[in-house]
Design an enzyme around this catalytic site. Structure first.
Site, PDB file in Angstrom:
ATOM      1  CE1 TYR A   1       1.063  -0.362   4.406  1.00 52.25           C
ATOM      2  CE2 TYR A   1      -0.043   1.757   4.465  1.00 52.25           C
ATOM      3  CZ  TYR A   1       0.793   0.833   5.052  1.00 52.25           C
ATOM      4  OH  TYR A   1       1.349   1.104   6.273  1.00 52.25           O
TER       5      TYR A   1
ATOM      6  CD  GLU B   1       9.988   1.273  10.713  1.00 53.35           C
ATOM      7  OE1 GLU B   1       9.914   2.213   9.920  1.00 53.35           O
ATOM      8  OE2 GLU B   1       9.938   0.080  10.367  1.00 53.35           O
TER       9      GLU B   1
ATOM     10  CG  LEU C   1       8.273   2.038   4.948  1.00 53.82           C
ATOM     11  CD1 LEU C   1       7.968   0.783   4.142  1.00 53.82           C
ATOM     12  CD2 LEU C   1       7.015   2.844   5.158  1.00 53.82           C
TER      13      LEU C   1
HETATM   14  N1  PMP Z   1       7.743   3.387   9.094  1.00 51.81           N
HETATM   15  C1  PMP Z   1       6.589   2.699   9.090  1.00 51.81           C
HETATM   16  C2  PMP Z   1       6.550   1.363   9.738  1.00 51.81           C
HETATM   17  C3  PMP Z   1       5.437   3.241   8.483  1.00 51.81           C
HETATM   18  O1  PMP Z   1       4.287   2.540   8.471  1.00 51.81           O
HETATM   19  C4  PMP Z   1       5.497   4.538   7.913  1.00 51.81           C
HETATM   20  C5  PMP Z   1       4.270   5.163   7.315  1.00 51.81           C
HETATM   21  N2  PMP Z   1       3.933   4.621   6.111  1.00 51.81           N
HETATM   22  C6  PMP Z   1       6.728   5.220   7.932  1.00 51.81           C
HETATM   23  C7  PMP Z   1       7.822   4.615   8.535  1.00 51.81           C
HETATM   24  C8  PMP Z   1       6.874   6.575   7.317  1.00 51.81           C
HETATM   25  O2  PMP Z   1       6.889   6.491   5.920  1.00 51.81           O
HETATM   26  P1  PMP Z   1       6.356   7.699   5.025  1.00 51.81           P
HETATM   27  O3  PMP Z   1       7.167   8.900   5.417  1.00 51.81           O
HETATM   28  O4  PMP Z   1       6.653   7.263   3.639  1.00 51.81           O
HETATM   29  O5  PMP Z   1       4.909   7.849   5.326  1.00 51.81           O
END
Ligand code: PMP
Length: 286
Positions: free
Chosen positions: A33, A182, A206
């Site tokens: 997603y 994270e 991520l």
């Molecule tokens: N880490 C995780 C586990 C996440 O679910 C998200 C949010 N999608 C992020 C980091 C931050 O990613 P982004 O800045 O692309 O939203």
């Protein structure tokens, strides 16, 4: 207001938008997603989300059902159809419906399932939480080893949010082998003097789209960026701490495991980074 939802090219009222019980997204969390923010009716960092989507799909040997130009047009159509000014476009691609349950991946005759919906959040960028900051607890990171792929396998992050809720705080930070990986749905950072410290990219976390932009803006603002793991104790002793995500943008973290970070209030650096991020991203929105 009932939303208009995209299902495999069709635009449907949400009550009529359905997928099969045999869909591998439903049976096996076999899907990926993306969440793209919308500010002032425009998409924030769309190219970044498109690139990560392509990577997630490729890592799982799934076909990308659309070109980047098509994805952009589909996203814009969702924003327009639902009259979104501030909010998010959620996009999910699963390995589709092979007509039965089987662990093995289906062949190319099974087409991916594509679903998009919007979430309207008026005043998304003016979230009053930014002036207060978040309180977090640390919990063990027991997720699978490919956290760099943005899968819909979100049970443990949901449990992390619930652990935070039960503890009376806002979110959890995951800890593995003594260091912070994270947040449940965001990347984690600390600030020491003129330095921003955050875990380097690997399959442990991520690869946040917001992370890329914020680290770039920090460097442009003459801050040092150090990509290395940090412990909870180091974070508690830092000057400031924060998280980033596509929907929270840059958000201060003011308490970790009951201990105040810095003064226990948002500091000087993080609110400034939030300001720069929002200003620059609004300018570049499409
Ligand atoms: N880490 C995780 C586990 C996440 O679910 C998200 C949010 N999608 C992020 C980091 C931050 O990613 P982004 O800045 O692309 O939203």
């Amino acid at each position: 207001m009932s939303r208009i939802v995209h299902v495999n090219g069709a635009l449907l009222p949400e009550a009529e938008a359905t997928v099969s019980v045999f869909d591998r997204g439903f049976l096996m969390a076999d899907g990926v997603y993306e969440v793209t923010s919308v500010l002032g009716g425009k998409l924030i960092d769309f190219d970044g989300h498109c690139r990560r989507l392509a990577r997630s799909l490729a890592e799982l040997e799934m076909q990308n059902p659309h070109t980047d130009a098509e994805w952009l047009q589909i996203h814009r159509e969702m924003v327009a159809q639902n009259g979104v000014v501030d909010g998010m476009v959620y996009l999910q691609v699963t390995r589709g419906n092979p007509g039965d349950r089987d662990f093995a991946f289906p062949g190319p005759e099974t087409k991916p399932t594509v679903v998009l919906f919007t979430q309207s959040k008026p005043g998304l960028a003016e979230n009053p939480q930014a002036a207060i900051g978040l309180r977090v607890i640390s919990v063990p990171d027991i997720r699978w080893g490919r956290r760099d792929i943005k899968t819909v396998q979100l049970l443990y992050p949901s449990m992390g949010k619930m652990m935070a809720k039960k503890a009376g705080v806002d979110d959890s930070w995951f800890v593995e082998d003594g260091t912070v990986t994270e947040g449940t749905s965001n990347n984690a950072y600390i600030v020491k003097g003129n330095r921003i410290i955050t875990r380097p990219l690997s399959s442990d976390i991520l690869h946040g789209i917001t992370r890329v932009a914020v680290l770039r803006f920090a460097a442009e603002a003459q801050m040092e960026v150090e990509e290395r793991p940090f412990t909870i104790a180091e974070a508690q002793a830092a000057d400031e701490a924060f998280i980033t995500s596509a929907s929270a943008f840059v958000m201060p973290v003011v308490e970790i495991d009951g201990q105040a970070v810095g003064t226990g209030k948002p500091g000087r650096v993080v609110p400034r980074l939030r300001e720069i991020y929002l200003e620059e991203m609004r300018k570049a929105a499409i």
